[in-house]
Design a protein around this motif. Structure first.
Motif, PDB file in Angstrom:
ATOM      1  N   VAL A 338     120.438 -23.995  65.655  1.00 19.05           N
ATOM      2  CA  VAL A 338     120.304 -22.614  65.108  1.00 19.05           C
ATOM      3  C   VAL A 338     119.432 -21.611  66.100  1.00 19.05           C
ATOM      4  O   VAL A 338     118.854 -21.671  66.672  1.00 19.05           O
ATOM      5  CB  VAL A 338     118.983 -23.082  63.953  1.00 19.05           C
ATOM      6  N   ASN A 339     119.594 -20.364  65.661  1.00 20.30           N
ATOM      7  CA  ASN A 339     119.685 -19.223  66.375  1.00 20.30           C
ATOM      8  C   ASN A 339     117.985 -18.837  65.982  1.00 20.30           C
ATOM      9  O   ASN A 339     117.615 -18.857  64.787  1.00 20.30           O
ATOM     10  CB  ASN A 339     120.436 -18.058  65.760  1.00 20.30           C
ATOM     11  N   ASN A 340     117.926 -18.233  66.777  1.00 14.17           N
ATOM     12  CA  ASN A 340     115.961 -16.627  66.360  1.00 14.17           C
ATOM     13  C   ASN A 340     116.634 -15.888  65.127  1.00 14.17           C
ATOM     14  O   ASN A 340     117.483 -15.261  65.151  1.00 14.17           O
ATOM     15  CB  ASN A 340     115.784 -16.421  67.543  1.00 14.17           C
ATOM     16  N   MET A 341     115.709 -16.330  64.385  1.00 14.14           N
ATOM     17  CA  MET A 341     115.649 -15.010  63.669  1.00 14.14           C
ATOM     18  C   MET A 341     114.615 -15.275  62.628  1.00 14.14           C
ATOM     19  O   MET A 341     113.465 -15.284  63.081  1.00 14.14           O
ATOM     20  CB  MET A 341     117.120 -15.742  62.243  1.00 14.14           C
ATOM     21  N   HIS A 342     114.437 -13.939  61.624  1.00 11.01           N
ATOM     22  CA  HIS A 342     113.001 -13.233  61.255  1.00 11.01           C
ATOM     23  C   HIS A 342     111.863 -12.854  62.705  1.00 11.01           C
ATOM     24  O   HIS A 342     112.679 -12.223  63.695  1.00 11.01           O
ATOM     25  CB  HIS A 342     112.367 -14.533  60.961  1.00 11.01           C
ATOM     26  N   PRO A 343     110.981 -11.992  61.962  1.00  8.55           N
ATOM     27  CA  PRO A 343     110.122 -11.541  62.731  1.00  8.55           C
ATOM     28  C   PRO A 343     109.892 -12.564  64.207  1.00  8.55           C
ATOM     29  O   PRO A 343     109.769 -13.722  64.052  1.00  8.55           O
ATOM     30  CB  PRO A 343     108.921 -11.221  61.973  1.00  8.55           C
ATOM     31  N   LEU A 344     109.592 -11.436  65.335  1.00 10.02           N
ATOM     32  CA  LEU A 344     109.384 -12.384  66.628  1.00 10.02           C
ATOM     33  C   LEU A 344     108.118 -13.384  66.089  1.00 10.02           C
ATOM     34  O   LEU A 344     106.919 -12.305  65.706  1.00 10.02           O
ATOM     35  CB  LEU A 344     109.377 -10.932  67.362  1.00 10.02           C
ATOM     36  N   GLN A 345     108.142 -13.893  67.290  1.00  9.05           N
ATOM     37  CA  GLN A 345     106.348 -15.096  67.351  1.00  9.05           C
ATOM     38  C   GLN A 345     105.516 -13.953  67.691  1.00  9.05           C
ATOM     39  O   GLN A 345     105.190 -12.665  68.743  1.00  9.05           O
ATOM     40  CB  GLN A 345     106.710 -16.218  68.031  1.00  9.05           C
ATOM     41  N   THR A 346     104.169 -13.970  66.727  1.00  8.21           N
ATOM     42  CA  THR A 346     102.906 -13.795  67.121  1.00  8.21           C
ATOM     43  C   THR A 346     101.940 -14.018  67.875  1.00  8.21           C
ATOM     44  O   THR A 346     101.292 -14.074  68.515  1.00  8.21           O
ATOM     45  CB  THR A 346     102.346 -12.143  66.436  1.00  8.21           C
ATOM     46  N   LYS A 347     102.148 -15.652  67.101  1.00  5.65           N
ATOM     47  CA  LYS A 347     100.794 -16.003  67.073  1.00  5.65           C
ATOM     48  C   LYS A 347     101.222 -17.692  67.536  1.00  5.65           C
ATOM     49  O   LYS A 347     102.015 -17.814  67.437  1.00  5.65           O
ATOM     50  CB  LYS A 347     100.370 -16.597  65.846  1.00  5.65           C
ATOM     51  N   PRO A 348     100.778 -18.239  68.135  1.00  4.75           N
ATOM     52  CA  PRO A 348     100.541 -19.321  69.447  1.00  4.75           C
ATOM     53  C   PRO A 348     101.133 -20.844  68.706  1.00  4.75           C
ATOM     54  O   PRO A 348     101.890 -21.548  68.924  1.00  4.75           O
ATOM     55  CB  PRO A 348      99.361 -19.789  70.329  1.00  4.75           C
ATOM     56  N   ASP A 349     100.626 -20.576  67.223  1.00  7.79           N
ATOM     57  CA  ASP A 349     100.230 -21.506  66.426  1.00  7.79           C
ATOM     58  C   ASP A 349     101.677 -21.826  65.497  1.00  7.79           C
ATOM     59  O   ASP A 349     101.287 -22.222  63.699  1.00  7.79           O
ATOM     60  CB  ASP A 349      99.097 -22.020  65.698  1.00  7.79           C
ATOM     61  N   GLU A 350     102.573 -20.957  65.311  1.00  2.82           N
ATOM     62  CA  GLU A 350     103.609 -20.154  64.320  1.00  2.82           C
ATOM     63  C   GLU A 350     103.720 -21.726  63.697  1.00  2.82           C
ATOM     64  O   GLU A 350     104.821 -22.640  64.677  1.00  2.82           O
ATOM     65  CB  GLU A 350     104.299 -19.613  64.811  1.00  2.82           C
ATOM     66  N   ASP A 351     103.681 -22.293  62.746  1.00  2.00           N
ATOM     67  CA  ASP A 351     104.307 -23.757  61.980  1.00  2.00           C
ATOM     68  C   ASP A 351     105.093 -23.610  61.332  1.00  2.00           C
ATOM     69  O   ASP A 351     104.951 -23.136  59.758  1.00  2.00           O
ATOM     70  CB  ASP A 351     102.804 -24.888  61.696  1.00  2.00           C
ATOM     71  N   LYS A 352     106.343 -23.440  61.260  1.00  4.74           N
ATOM     72  CA  LYS A 352     107.636 -23.071  60.171  1.00  4.74           C
ATOM     73  C   LYS A 352     109.050 -23.557  60.115  1.00  4.74           C
ATOM     74  O   LYS A 352     108.889 -24.307  61.277  1.00  4.74           O
ATOM     75  CB  LYS A 352     108.066 -21.040  60.126  1.00  4.74           C
ATOM     76  N   ALA A 484     108.872 -22.489  73.012  1.00  6.03           N
ATOM     77  CA  ALA A 484     109.782 -21.434  72.313  1.00  6.03           C
ATOM     78  C   ALA A 484     109.993 -22.174  70.734  1.00  6.03           C
ATOM     79  O   ALA A 484     111.181 -22.294  70.047  1.00  6.03           O
ATOM     80  CB  ALA A 484     111.123 -21.521  72.395  1.00  6.03           C
ATOM     81  N   TRP A 485     108.398 -22.978  70.222  1.00  5.93           N
ATOM     82  CA  TRP A 485     108.537 -23.818  69.050  1.00  5.93           C
ATOM     83  C   TRP A 485     108.038 -22.234  67.959  1.00  5.93           C
ATOM     84  O   TRP A 485     107.016 -22.243  67.629  1.00  5.93           O
ATOM     85  CB  TRP A 485     106.920 -24.226  68.924  1.00  5.93           C
ATOM     86  N   ALA A 486     109.057 -21.381  67.512  1.00  5.21           N
ATOM     87  CA  ALA A 486     109.210 -20.405  66.558  1.00  5.21           C
ATOM     88  C   ALA A 486     110.785 -20.327  65.540  1.00  5.21           C
ATOM     89  O   ALA A 486     111.181 -20.629  66.816  1.00  5.21           O
ATOM     90  CB  ALA A 486     107.969 -19.042  67.541  1.00  5.21           C
ATOM     91  N   GLU A 487     110.488 -19.573  64.429  1.00  6.26           N
ATOM     92  CA  GLU A 487     111.658 -19.179  64.349  1.00  6.26           C
ATOM     93  C   GLU A 487     111.932 -17.747  65.414  1.00  6.26           C
ATOM     94  O   GLU A 487     113.536 -18.301  65.157  1.00  6.26           O
ATOM     95  CB  GLU A 487     111.585 -18.322  62.358  1.00  6.26           C
ATOM     96  N   ASN A 488     111.388 -16.816  65.926  1.00 10.33           N
ATOM     97  CA  ASN A 488     112.056 -16.082  66.449  1.00 10.33           C
ATOM     98  C   ASN A 488     110.934 -16.099  67.619  1.00 10.33           C
ATOM     99  O   ASN A 488     110.512 -15.116  67.574  1.00 10.33           O
ATOM    100  CB  ASN A 488     111.891 -14.968  65.439  1.00 10.33           C
ATOM    101  N   PRO A 489     111.248 -17.018  68.548  1.00 10.33           N
ATOM    102  CA  PRO A 489     110.181 -17.494  69.783  1.00 10.33           C
ATOM    103  C   PRO A 489     110.330 -16.506  71.035  1.00 10.33           C
ATOM    104  O   PRO A 489     111.302 -15.504  70.896  1.00 10.33           O
ATOM    105  CB  PRO A 489     110.337 -18.519  69.818  1.00 10.33           C
ATOM    106  N   ILE A 490     109.199 -16.088  71.710  1.00  4.72           N
ATOM    107  CA  ILE A 490     109.066 -15.731  72.641  1.00  4.72           C
ATOM    108  C   ILE A 490     109.515 -16.712  73.781  1.00  4.72           C
ATOM    109  O   ILE A 490     109.609 -17.489  73.823  1.00  4.72           O
ATOM    110  CB  ILE A 490     107.114 -15.132  72.679  1.00  4.72           C
ATOM    111  N   LEU A 491     110.301 -15.879  74.478  1.00  7.09           N
ATOM    112  CA  LEU A 491     111.632 -16.527  75.525  1.00  7.09           C
ATOM    113  C   LEU A 491     111.646 -16.255  76.630  1.00  7.09           C
ATOM    114  O   LEU A 491     110.626 -15.010  77.061  1.00  7.09           O
ATOM    115  CB  LEU A 491     112.881 -16.749  75.341  1.00  7.09           C
TER     116      LEU A 491
END
Length: 511
Positions: A338-352, A484-491
């Motif tokens: 599944v591709n990245n989508m939604h706002p870019l990751q800003t927090k290290p603990d995004e849990d979605k 890269a553990w986010a919906e739209n992670p920093i890579l």
């Protein structure tokens, strides 16, 4: 007397129609037949009728059964760009013209597989390029988009027709399938046939037969949710929803407006004949394809199971096994993470949900002849349906060209987590498929660590050959590592082939 004569004539016509040989929609002008394998051809006729099928050098006969169904197995044929004619003779003769013999693949899944070359958010120059490409393709690429809807029971046929890829038709082809087929054709130099059956927003359970779904450990829970969802259904409520949906579409006629005002869109309405009802899409859009000879499956689906990702491993494995059983072949199955989508990751603990979906998609890889390509670096924040699909098609094709067709393609896999080791307050991550490992933009980013207090913090990193050393002053005793553990992670990391490191997580263990 005249009335009786008319009745006899009408009765005679009815019997004649029932006796006529009939073929499924797949067996129609411009079709592509799979080369180098036995080719099933089937259809309907009068019970007991002798049917003779001829294609190229192959001729086979069979009798229609008591139910009027018949099937022959034509011998394997070599690929050819010379148009052939399929002739089926019984009480009548059916002739299918302009048949090519080449490579046939089935594309399935959700909206990113359904996403067309000419979708509204595709750049005009990209569409123009695809139109121009169709004029240079030789031999031809043809595609068949399944148009039928879901059904309560398995259907013997599907809706649709074969189209030759051309400037006039290419806009309606699945973009992922088109670029996949184009890449195959450019390397194999044979005709390519693409069958696409996909529906947006759907879970794997919609693409499974009822028997096999019911035999899973998660089937009962899925049907229970279905029954609960139907409690809110009524014809009046459905009519109201359709009115509100039509009004919303009228107020938002462009893709840009749809995205901008997505939150104002009426909530999708669950109906007993909708596409999200378990098994209905298999019944209406897959059963009628079986067992048309195909070489393999490309699959873009996963986030449709985002609400219950724990069910996905069993569902996707069941789907692969079931389709292979119904096709009587161990079809290669290549899926898109599944591709990245939604706002870019800003927090290290995004849990979605999406990171967990990507993780459970890995269950498919436990079966033989399966593979994955990453799209984690291709998406856009504002729209799940990212417009640039060529890299996805190319990555899928490279995998198939290397593993199915035996071509030397270089590295076709994204880097993946292999193992780790603790070195003091640092974690060494060993990767596979990581030859030429490098950081896009120069900096290692996207890693996070959980410290002894349970807090997630951003981590620093350093590439050492095909490995990465990760650490953080805020986590001197790291407990868990994620990338890269986010919906739209920093890579940041990719291999020498330019393929991105796939997301992963691991509990840090000390030897």
């Amino acid at each position: 007397m005249k009335t009786f004569a008319v009745f006899v004539l009408l009765l005679s016509c009815a019997v004649s129609v029932r006796a006529n040989v009939k073929l499924p929609a797949l067996f129609s002008d411009h079709m592509v037949v799979q080369a180098e394998t036995e080719v099933p051809v089937w259809g309907w006729a009068k019970a007991g009728e002798e049917i003779t099928v001829t294609l190229a050098t192959e001729t086979k006969s069979a009798k229609a059964g008591a139910d009027g169904k018949w099937k022959v197995m034509l011998g394997a044929m070599k690929a050819t760009e010379q148009p052939q004619t399929l002739t089926v003779k019984g009480a009548n003769t059916v002739t299918v013209k302009d048949v090519l013999i080449g490579k046939v693949w089935l594309g399935g899944g959700q909206s990113n597989m359904a996403f067309q070359v000419g979708a509204p958010n595709v750049a005009p120059e990209t569409l123009a390029e695809a139109k121009a490409q169709t004029l240079t393709v030789k031999p031809a690429i043809r595609f068949f988009v399944v148009s039928s809807r879901g059904a309560d029971e398995p259907q013997e046929d599907v809706g649709g027709n074969w189209a030759i890829a051309s400037p006039e038709t290419i806009g309606k082809c699945s973009a992922v399938a088109w670029y996949f087929g184009l890449a195959l054709q450019q390397k194999l130099h044979v005709p390519v046939g693409l069958i696409v059956s996909s529906v947006g927003g759907t879970g794997a359970e919609m693409w499974l037969p009822k028997k096999e779904l019911d035999e899973t450990s998660v089937g009962a829970a899925i049907w229970k949710r279905h029954e609960e969802a139907l409690k809110g259904y009524s014809k009046e409520a459905e009519a109201k929803y359709k009115e509100e949906e039509a009004a919303w579409r009228k107020a938002n006629p462009t893709q840009e407006l749809m995205v901008k005002n997505a939150k104002l869109r009426p909530r999708p309405f669950y109906t007993p004949d909708g596409s999200k009802v378990p098994t209905r899409l298999y019944n209406g859009k897959i059963a009628g394809l079986e067992p048309y000879a195909v070489k393999g499956v490309i699959w873009f689906q996963g986030d449709g199971n985002g609400k219950h990702p724990e069910e996905y491993p069993e569902l996707i494995q069941t789907l692969i096994r079931t389709w292979r059983a119904h096709w009587h072949a161990e079809l290669p199955f290549y899926y898109v993470e599944v591709n990245n989508m939604h706002p870019l990751q800003t927090k290290p603990d995004e849990d979605k949900p999406l990171p967990w979906v990507r993780e459970v998609q890995n269950a498919a890889l436990k079966l033989p002849k399966t593979g994955v390509v990453s799209a984690i670096d291709l998406g856009i924040a504002e729209n799940a349906h990212f417009p640039v699909k060529k890299p996805v098609g190319d990555r899928l094709a490279n995998l198939a060209l290397a593993e199915v067709y035996g071509l030397e393609m270089g590295e076709v896999h994204s880097p993946e987590f292999a193992s780790h080791a603790v070195e003091g307050d640092k974690v060494r991550v060993r990767l596979k498929h990581a030859e030429g490992l490098r950081a896009r933009g120069g900096d290692v980013r996207g890693f996070v660590l959980k410290n002894a207090e349970g807090k997630w913090v951003w981590a620093e990193g350093k590439i050492e050959g095909n490995q990465v050393v990760v650490w953080s002053k805020e986590a001197p005793n790291p407990q868990e590592l994620r990338y890269a553990w986010a919906e739209n992670p920093i890579l940041s990391l990719e291999n020498g082939a330019g393929l991105p490191l796939r997301p992963f997580r691991v509990v840090v263990k000390r030897e």
